[in-house]
Design a protein around this motif. Structure first.
Motif, PDB file in Angstrom:
ATOM      1  N   PRO A 191      13.525  20.305  -4.194  1.00  0.00           N
ATOM      2  CA  PRO A 191      13.561  21.486  -5.047  1.00  0.00           C
ATOM      3  C   PRO A 191      14.569  21.337  -6.185  1.00  0.00           C
ATOM      4  N   GLY A 192      14.193  21.853  -7.366  1.00  0.00           N
ATOM      5  CA  GLY A 192      15.118  21.879  -8.482  1.00  0.00           C
ATOM      6  C   GLY A 192      14.626  21.201  -9.734  1.00  0.00           C
ATOM      7  N   ASP A 193      13.665  20.294  -9.618  1.00  0.00           N
ATOM      8  CA  ASP A 193      13.122  19.626 -10.798  1.00  0.00           C
ATOM      9  C   ASP A 193      11.754  20.221 -11.110  1.00  0.00           C
ATOM     10  N   ASP A 194      11.061  19.646 -12.111  1.00  0.00           N
ATOM     11  CA  ASP A 194       9.742  20.166 -12.466  1.00  0.00           C
ATOM     12  C   ASP A 194       8.712  19.911 -11.377  1.00  0.00           C
ATOM     13  N   ALA A 195       8.909  18.891 -10.581  1.00  0.00           N
ATOM     14  CA  ALA A 195       8.014  18.569  -9.473  1.00  0.00           C
ATOM     15  C   ALA A 195       8.774  17.754  -8.443  1.00  0.00           C
ATOM     16  N   ALA A 196       8.295  17.809  -7.205  1.00  0.00           N
ATOM     17  CA  ALA A 196       8.892  16.995  -6.160  1.00  0.00           C
ATOM     18  C   ALA A 196       8.343  15.576  -6.243  1.00  0.00           C
ATOM     19  N   VAL A 197       9.092  14.633  -5.706  1.00  0.00           N
ATOM     20  CA  VAL A 197       8.648  13.250  -5.628  1.00  0.00           C
ATOM     21  C   VAL A 197       8.736  12.823  -4.165  1.00  0.00           C
ATOM     22  N   LEU A 198       7.603  12.353  -3.619  1.00  0.00           N
ATOM     23  CA  LEU A 198       7.528  12.008  -2.210  1.00  0.00           C
ATOM     24  C   LEU A 198       7.218  10.533  -2.041  1.00  0.00           C
ATOM     25  N   ARG A 199       7.683   9.971  -0.958  1.00  0.00           N
ATOM     26  CA  ARG A 199       7.416   8.578  -0.615  1.00  0.00           C
ATOM     27  C   ARG A 199       6.344   8.555   0.470  1.00  0.00           C
ATOM     28  N   ILE A 200       5.223   7.901   0.205  1.00  0.00           N
ATOM     29  CA  ILE A 200       4.160   7.748   1.192  1.00  0.00           C
ATOM     30  C   ILE A 200       4.055   6.269   1.541  1.00  0.00           C
ATOM     31  N   ARG A 201       4.371   5.916   2.769  1.00  0.00           N
ATOM     32  CA  ARG A 201       4.439   4.506   3.152  1.00  0.00           C
ATOM     33  C   ARG A 201       3.080   3.936   3.537  1.00  0.00           C
ATOM     34  N   GLY A 226      17.573  38.750  -9.318  1.00  0.00           N
ATOM     35  CA  GLY A 226      17.079  37.829 -10.333  1.00  0.00           C
ATOM     36  C   GLY A 226      16.538  36.551  -9.730  1.00  0.00           C
ATOM     37  N   GLU A 227      15.637  35.906 -10.480  1.00  0.00           N
ATOM     38  CA  GLU A 227      14.924  34.738  -9.976  1.00  0.00           C
ATOM     39  C   GLU A 227      15.848  33.593  -9.597  1.00  0.00           C
ATOM     40  N   PHE A 228      16.751  33.223 -10.491  1.00  0.00           N
ATOM     41  CA  PHE A 228      17.515  31.999 -10.271  1.00  0.00           C
ATOM     42  C   PHE A 228      18.594  32.165  -9.211  1.00  0.00           C
ATOM     43  N   ALA A 229      19.164  33.360  -9.126  1.00  0.00           N
ATOM     44  CA  ALA A 229      20.134  33.601  -8.059  1.00  0.00           C
ATOM     45  C   ALA A 229      19.450  33.553  -6.696  1.00  0.00           C
ATOM     46  N   LEU A 230      18.233  34.098  -6.622  1.00  0.00           N
ATOM     47  CA  LEU A 230      17.503  34.062  -5.364  1.00  0.00           C
ATOM     48  C   LEU A 230      17.126  32.625  -5.005  1.00  0.00           C
ATOM     49  N   ILE A 231      16.677  31.855  -5.980  1.00  0.00           N
ATOM     50  CA  ILE A 231      16.343  30.449  -5.726  1.00  0.00           C
ATOM     51  C   ILE A 231      17.573  29.709  -5.208  1.00  0.00           C
ATOM     52  N   GLY A 232      18.725  30.043  -5.776  1.00  0.00           N
ATOM     53  CA  GLY A 232      19.953  29.407  -5.325  1.00  0.00           C
ATOM     54  C   GLY A 232      20.267  29.692  -3.871  1.00  0.00           C
ATOM     55  N   GLU A 233      19.854  30.868  -3.380  1.00  0.00           N
ATOM     56  CA  GLU A 233      20.058  31.204  -1.976  1.00  0.00           C
ATOM     57  C   GLU A 233      18.966  30.628  -1.079  1.00  0.00           C
ATOM     58  N   LEU A 234      17.759  30.504  -1.626  1.00  0.00           N
ATOM     59  CA  LEU A 234      16.643  30.007  -0.827  1.00  0.00           C
ATOM     60  C   LEU A 234      16.724  28.500  -0.592  1.00  0.00           C
ATOM     61  N   THR A 235      17.098  27.762  -1.609  1.00  0.00           N
ATOM     62  CA  THR A 235      17.031  26.299  -1.544  1.00  0.00           C
ATOM     63  C   THR A 235      17.793  25.698  -0.365  1.00  0.00           C
ATOM     64  N   PRO A 236      19.025  26.152  -0.053  1.00  0.00           N
ATOM     65  CA  PRO A 236      19.735  25.538   1.077  1.00  0.00           C
ATOM     66  C   PRO A 236      19.077  25.780   2.431  1.00  0.00           C
ATOM     67  N   LEU A 237      18.141  26.738   2.502  1.00  0.00           N
ATOM     68  CA  LEU A 237      17.474  27.015   3.771  1.00  0.00           C
ATOM     69  C   LEU A 237      16.498  25.911   4.167  1.00  0.00           C
ATOM     70  N   PHE A 238      16.084  25.105   3.211  1.00  0.00           N
ATOM     71  CA  PHE A 238      15.050  24.105   3.447  1.00  0.00           C
ATOM     72  C   PHE A 238      15.640  22.708   3.480  1.00  0.00           C
TER      73      PHE A 238
END
Length: 316
Positions: free
Chosen positions: A35-45, A13-25
């Motif tokens: 990862p985990g919200d609707d979009a990532a938020v990045l800081r560009i200095r 299933g999608e969400f179980a796989l995402i749960g395993e993938l996320t800690p790899l990054f």
């Protein structure tokens, strides 16, 4: 891993796989929301934001019997990271879209992610999000974001009098593809070069700092990509074969297949070497070698003559 090693994507299933993938990054300092919200938020200095997207399609860009899942992960990451490198920038964040059949082993997806993450670690980049969906074949879509501390180096800045230079190995992946296409696995060094390219990640920013006037990553073929520089800059480029390195393994493959060993270097892609032009009086950075010249005119020649061999990969 909370599910059996032989489990498929449909079973996991999608969400179980995402749960395993996320800690790899792992997440870098530039990531405010990963990862985990609707979009990532990045800081560009500071500097310029550079963005690129690539697709990797099973049967078109890779075969599972030629490369393992981790190898595919390295290749998919490398081709995207190299695009930022070719602008003179440094990649810092990526997103991955993965479409795959439901009967694909979940282990394949995890191994792919591990290879992708390991390649990103080479430049300190973070995977900050992505998406999963079903498909009849494996399709990978990657978007990479980076930054240039100085003005990005475009394809359109070459000028008559410039020198053409290359950084990184060239022709190795093409030699490996030729070997695999004939059902062999040696020379192993070429097969491994096809499976896991080694882009010169430090060379892009170094070239930009040294005053490179144009630059491109060699993903399709040295002559094909030199042609992009020539076209976009409105100049002629001549490539000198006497300046090109043709390693011994390419001679071995050429002898076995009846090919010209130089053809792998001139027409091969996917090593993700960098091709750039520099002012004629510039001192080339370490790792860069002069292989040609820029002049008035148009198009690409080899040793002053038109080339009638394969110049590179075409996508359609």
């Amino acid at each position: 891993m909370p599910f059996p090693p032989e489990a498929t994507l449909a079973e996991v299933g999608e969400f179980a796989l995402i749960g395993e993938l996320t800690p790899l990054f792992g997440q870098g300092d530039q990531v405010l929301v990963g990862p985990g919200d609707d979009a990532a938020v990045l800081r560009i200095r500071q500097g310029h934001v550079v963005v690129s997207t690539d697709l990797v399609v099973e049967g078109r860009h890779f075969r599972k019997d030629w490369a393992g899942a981790a190898d595919v992960g390295h290749r998919a990451a490398a081709q995207n990271l190299s695009d930022i490198n070719a602008m003179g920038g440094r990649a810092h964040s990526l997103t991955i879209g993965l479409a795959a059949p439901g009967d694909l082993p979940a282990r394949w997806a995890l191994d792919f992610a591990a290879g992708f993450a390991a390649e990103c670690d080479l430049v300190g980049a973070s995977v900050v999000g992505g998406d999963l969906t079903g498909s009849d074949q494996v399709v990978i879509a990657v978007t990479v974001i980076g930054a240039c501390a100085q003005s990005p180096v475009l394809r359109s800045g070459a000028r008559p009098g410039d020198v053409l230079a290359i950084a990184g190995r060239q022709g190795w992946s093409a030699g490996g593809l030729a070997v695999l296409s004939r059902g062999f696995r040696s020379p192993r060094v070429l097969v491994e070069a096809y499976r896991r390219p080694e882009p010169p990640y430090a060379a892009g920013p170094q070239a930009a700092e040294a005053g490179a006037t144009s630059m491109i990553d060699v993903s399709d073929g040295l002559l094909a990509d030199a042609g992009h520089l020539a076209h976009d800059s409105g100049v002629a480029i001549d490539v000198w074969t006497s300046a090109l390195e043709v390693p011994e393994p390419l001679h071995a493959v050429a002898a076995a297949t009846g090919a010209d060993p130089l053809s792998f270097v001139l027409g091969g892609g996917e090593d993700h070497s960098l091709l750039a032009t520099f002012p004629g009086d510039a001192t080339l950075p370490d790792g860069w070698a002069s292989i040609g010249a820029v002049a008035e005119g148009e198009g690409v020649t080899v040793d002053g003559e038109a080339y009638d061999g394969e110049t590179g990969w075409t996508h359609f």
